[in-house]
Motif scaffolding. Structure first.
Motif, PDB file in Angstrom:
ATOM      1  N   PHE A 120       6.267   0.868   5.910  1.00  0.00           N
ATOM      2  CA  PHE A 120       7.927   0.414   5.756  1.00  0.00           C
ATOM      3  C   PHE A 120       8.392  -1.113   6.450  1.00  0.00           C
ATOM      4  CE2 PHE A 120      12.487   0.988   4.607  1.00  0.00           C
ATOM      5  CZ  PHE A 120      12.114   0.210   4.402  1.00  0.00           C
ATOM      6  N   PHE A 121       8.603   0.253   7.867  1.00  0.00           N
ATOM      7  CA  PHE A 121       8.748  -0.403   8.964  1.00  0.00           C
ATOM      8  C   PHE A 121       8.003  -1.701   9.737  1.00  0.00           C
ATOM      9  CE2 PHE A 121      11.654   3.436   9.741  1.00  0.00           C
ATOM     10  CZ  PHE A 121      12.601   2.921   8.400  1.00  0.00           C
ATOM     11  N   ASN A 122       6.665  -1.502   9.619  1.00  0.00           N
ATOM     12  CA  ASN A 122       6.568  -2.515   9.854  1.00  0.00           C
ATOM     13  C   ASN A 122       5.979  -3.820   9.178  1.00  0.00           C
ATOM     14  OD1 ASN A 122       3.648  -3.206  11.013  1.00  0.00           O
ATOM     15  ND2 ASN A 122       3.484  -1.833  12.492  1.00  0.00           N
ATOM     16  N   LYS A 123       6.090  -4.936  10.194  1.00  0.00           N
ATOM     17  CA  LYS A 123       5.945  -6.350   9.491  1.00  0.00           C
ATOM     18  C   LYS A 123       4.927  -6.622   9.189  1.00  0.00           C
ATOM     19  CE  LYS A 123      10.656  -7.262  11.322  1.00  0.00           C
ATOM     20  NZ  LYS A 123      11.154  -7.724  13.051  1.00  0.00           N
ATOM     21  N   GLU A 124       3.535  -5.554   9.879  1.00  0.00           N
ATOM     22  CA  GLU A 124       2.028  -6.943  10.192  1.00  0.00           C
ATOM     23  C   GLU A 124       1.316  -5.381   8.351  1.00  0.00           C
ATOM     24  OE1 GLU A 124       0.137  -6.958  13.363  1.00  0.00           O
ATOM     25  OE2 GLU A 124       2.093  -5.945  14.575  1.00  0.00           O
ATOM     26  N   ILE A 125       2.404  -4.640   7.823  1.00  0.00           N
ATOM     27  CA  ILE A 125       1.680  -4.042   6.945  1.00  0.00           C
ATOM     28  C   ILE A 125       2.134  -4.362   5.416  1.00  0.00           C
ATOM     29  CG2 ILE A 125       1.086  -1.778   5.764  1.00  0.00           C
ATOM     30  CD1 ILE A 125       0.695  -0.662   8.887  1.00  0.00           C
ATOM     31  N   LYS A 126       1.541  -4.750   4.789  1.00  0.00           N
ATOM     32  CA  LYS A 126       1.917  -4.886   3.566  1.00  0.00           C
ATOM     33  C   LYS A 126       1.322  -2.991   2.064  1.00  0.00           C
ATOM     34  CE  LYS A 126       3.145  -7.814  -0.880  1.00  0.00           C
ATOM     35  NZ  LYS A 126       3.052  -9.193  -1.305  1.00  0.00           N
ATOM     36  N   ILE A 127       1.815  -2.256   1.541  1.00  0.00           N
ATOM     37  CA  ILE A 127       1.716  -1.871   1.074  1.00  0.00           C
ATOM     38  C   ILE A 127       1.203  -2.157  -0.399  1.00  0.00           C
ATOM     39  CG2 ILE A 127       1.707   0.642  -0.259  1.00  0.00           C
ATOM     40  CD1 ILE A 127       1.111   1.110   3.140  1.00  0.00           C
ATOM     41  N   VAL A 128       0.625  -2.325  -0.740  1.00  0.00           N
ATOM     42  CA  VAL A 128       0.520  -3.422  -2.499  1.00  0.00           C
ATOM     43  C   VAL A 128      -0.089  -2.382  -3.556  1.00  0.00           C
ATOM     44  CG1 VAL A 128      -1.060  -5.088  -1.552  1.00  0.00           C
ATOM     45  CG2 VAL A 128      -2.553  -3.235  -2.071  1.00  0.00           C
ATOM     46  N   GLY A 129      -0.337  -0.816  -3.251  1.00  0.00           N
ATOM     47  CA  GLY A 129      -0.469   0.650  -4.151  1.00  0.00           C
ATOM     48  C   GLY A 129      -0.585   1.943  -3.233  1.00  0.00           C
ATOM     49  N   VAL A 130      -0.140   2.356  -4.272  1.00  0.00           N
ATOM     50  CA  VAL A 130      -0.257   4.325  -3.474  1.00  0.00           C
ATOM     51  C   VAL A 130      -1.197   4.663  -4.233  1.00  0.00           C
ATOM     52  CG1 VAL A 130       1.478   6.204  -2.682  1.00  0.00           C
ATOM     53  CG2 VAL A 130       2.010   3.902  -2.044  1.00  0.00           C
ATOM     54  N   VAL A 131      -2.011   5.676  -3.904  1.00  0.00           N
ATOM     55  CA  VAL A 131      -2.917   6.377  -4.685  1.00  0.00           C
ATOM     56  C   VAL A 131      -1.968   8.134  -4.586  1.00  0.00           C
ATOM     57  CG1 VAL A 131      -4.868   7.628  -6.039  1.00  0.00           C
ATOM     58  CG2 VAL A 131      -4.303   4.781  -5.508  1.00  0.00           C
ATOM     59  N   ALA A 132      -1.817   8.822  -5.267  1.00  0.00           N
ATOM     60  CA  ALA A 132      -0.682  10.072  -4.855  1.00  0.00           C
ATOM     61  C   ALA A 132      -2.278  11.267  -5.177  1.00  0.00           C
ATOM     62  CB  ALA A 132       0.369  10.200  -5.291  1.00  0.00           C
ATOM     63  N   ASP A 133      -2.351  11.853  -4.763  1.00  0.00           N
ATOM     64  CA  ASP A 133      -3.368  12.694  -5.076  1.00  0.00           C
ATOM     65  C   ASP A 133      -3.241  14.213  -4.382  1.00  0.00           C
ATOM     66  OD1 ASP A 133      -6.199  10.774  -4.917  1.00  0.00           O
ATOM     67  OD2 ASP A 133      -5.822  10.488  -2.823  1.00  0.00           O
ATOM     68  N   TYR A 134      -3.393  15.309  -4.940  1.00  0.00           N
ATOM     69  CA  TYR A 134      -3.844  16.244  -4.331  1.00  0.00           C
ATOM     70  C   TYR A 134      -4.215  16.224  -3.146  1.00  0.00           C
ATOM     71  CZ  TYR A 134      -8.650  17.567  -4.120  1.00  0.00           C
ATOM     72  OH  TYR A 134     -10.258  17.146  -3.986  1.00  0.00           O
ATOM     73  N   GLY A 135      -3.966  17.427  -2.147  1.00  0.00           N
ATOM     74  CA  GLY A 135      -3.921  17.841  -0.931  1.00  0.00           C
ATOM     75  C   GLY A 135      -2.899  18.412  -0.045  1.00  0.00           C
ATOM     76  N   ASN A 136      -2.063  18.311   0.505  1.00  0.00           N
ATOM     77  CA  ASN A 136      -1.626  19.042   1.063  1.00  0.00           C
ATOM     78  C   ASN A 136      -0.305  19.968  -0.089  1.00  0.00           C
ATOM     79  OD1 ASN A 136      -2.092  18.149   3.549  1.00  0.00           O
ATOM     80  ND2 ASN A 136      -1.390  16.257   4.176  1.00  0.00           N
ATOM     81  N   VAL A 137      -0.297  18.839  -0.918  1.00  0.00           N
ATOM     82  CA  VAL A 137       0.590  19.518  -1.889  1.00  0.00           C
ATOM     83  C   VAL A 137       0.191  19.036  -3.279  1.00  0.00           C
ATOM     84  CG1 VAL A 137       2.840  19.245  -1.087  1.00  0.00           C
ATOM     85  CG2 VAL A 137       1.959  17.492  -2.185  1.00  0.00           C
ATOM     86  N   SER A 138       0.585  19.614  -4.518  1.00  0.00           N
ATOM     87  CA  SER A 138      -0.096  19.648  -5.633  1.00  0.00           C
ATOM     88  C   SER A 138      -0.070  17.735  -6.499  1.00  0.00           C
ATOM     89  CB  SER A 138       0.612  19.993  -6.844  1.00  0.00           C
ATOM     90  OG  SER A 138       1.786  20.094  -7.203  1.00  0.00           O
TER      91      SER A 138
END
Length: 324
Positions: A23-41
């Protein structure tokens, strides 16, 4: 050039810190997020993603519901002692979302709309990513690069003496990904990410800054980190800080010159037993190597550059918040 990242995450503490780093990095653009089980459900991961969206004000980045169970068929094990009951340390997110969301197919559109531009960064279990290869093999050929946080090579694991959590959680999925990618995956393993130590003093300095500029997003950092560090300190008293495994993996995407890789054949053990989930890389200096798929395994990184970049990037709060 800005890197377009499709981020697969199980939204524990270091995952959330990685999202904030992006979010703070100007060189990265998150175009989508996939939320998985793992550390939490999966449901908690979806809620955490929505909570981060709410705080950052970035609501135009799609969140996709990933896998709920591993391909092993075993019920997943969660880690509240490491990440807190909700995956945010002591923070209890107050947000209502549709936890029955089933929209995984949407990742196909993101990739198709950005052919040969998307970098997939997977910092959790690999079940959802393996599923994408099973369902959309032609679309996945249009992904530019793959970065995985996972495995441990020639070093101990963290959930067993030989296995790292992401590969151990679903070794079948890990092998599908490693066998199906035509381009070599960049693997950032536990034995490298364990060196990404961030100290409480650095976090305290960031927290002072966030409070001085009134950053709601930044104020998440210290309570999450302190919870995380407390766990690591209890397990390994000599540690002077906590490793930010997932932050380092995202950092590697935009700091290629500061990471050293070896091209080696890689395989993950799926036979049930003491070696289950172990990652094997053939690092022998020989012409004839094991007949596994070749991938790029990180063996070292520039720690001073990582710390400098992390600190500077995380202080972009004032100029970044409210601009989305």
């Amino acid at each position: 050039m800005v890197k377009k990242v499709l981020f697969f995450s199980d939204f524990g503490i270091d995952d959330n810190l990685a999202i904030l780093y992006a979010f703070f990095n100007k060189e990265i653009k998150i175009v989508g997020v996939v939320a998985d089980y793992g550390n939490v459900s999966k449901q908690d991961a979806l809620r955490n993603a929505a909570y981060i969206q709410e705080l950052t004000g970035i609501r135009d980045v799609p969140v996709f519901a990933g896998a709920e169970l591993p391909l092993t068929g075993n019920p997943p094990q969660f880690y509240p002692d490491v990440h807190g009951a909700e995956g945010l340390g002591p923070i209890i997110p107050e947000i209502d979302i549709d936890l029955s969301l089933e929209n995984f197919h949407g990742i196909k559109d993101v990739i198709e709309q950005n052919p040969n531009e998307i970098i997939i960064v997977n910092v959790g279990r690999l079940t959802s990513l393996a599923t994408a290869f099973i369902l959309y093999p032609e679309t996945m050929k249009k992904v530019k690069e793959f970065y995985l946080m996972g495995g441990a090579f020639n070093e101990p694991g963290n959930v067993t003496p030989v296995a790292e959590a992401n590969f151990y959680g679903d070794p079948y999925a890990a092998n599908i990904v490693l066998n199906q990618t035509a381009r070599r995956v960049k693997i950032i393993p536990l034995n490298v990410t364990s060196g990404s130590i961030v100290t409480p003093a650095l976090i305290n300095e960031l927290d002072t800054y966030y409070n001085s500029v009134g950053s709601k997003v930044g104020k998440l950092v210290k309570p999450m980190f302190d919870y995380y560090y407390k766990f690591y300190k209890s397990r390994t008293p000599k540690l002077t800080g906590a490793p930010l495994h997932d932050v380092l993996t995202l950092w590697a995407v935009v700091n290629e010159d500061h990471v050293t890789y070896r091209d080696v054949p890689v395989k993950v053990i799926v036979n049930v037993g003491e070696a289950f989930g172990q990652s094997i890389g053939d690092f022998r200096n020989m012409v004839d190597k094991a007949e596994f798929p070749f991938h790029k395994v990180a063996v070292n990184f520039n720690y001073p550059e990582f710390i400098k970049d992390f600190f500077q990037t995380m202080k972009n709060s004032k100029s970044t918040e409210g601009n989305h």
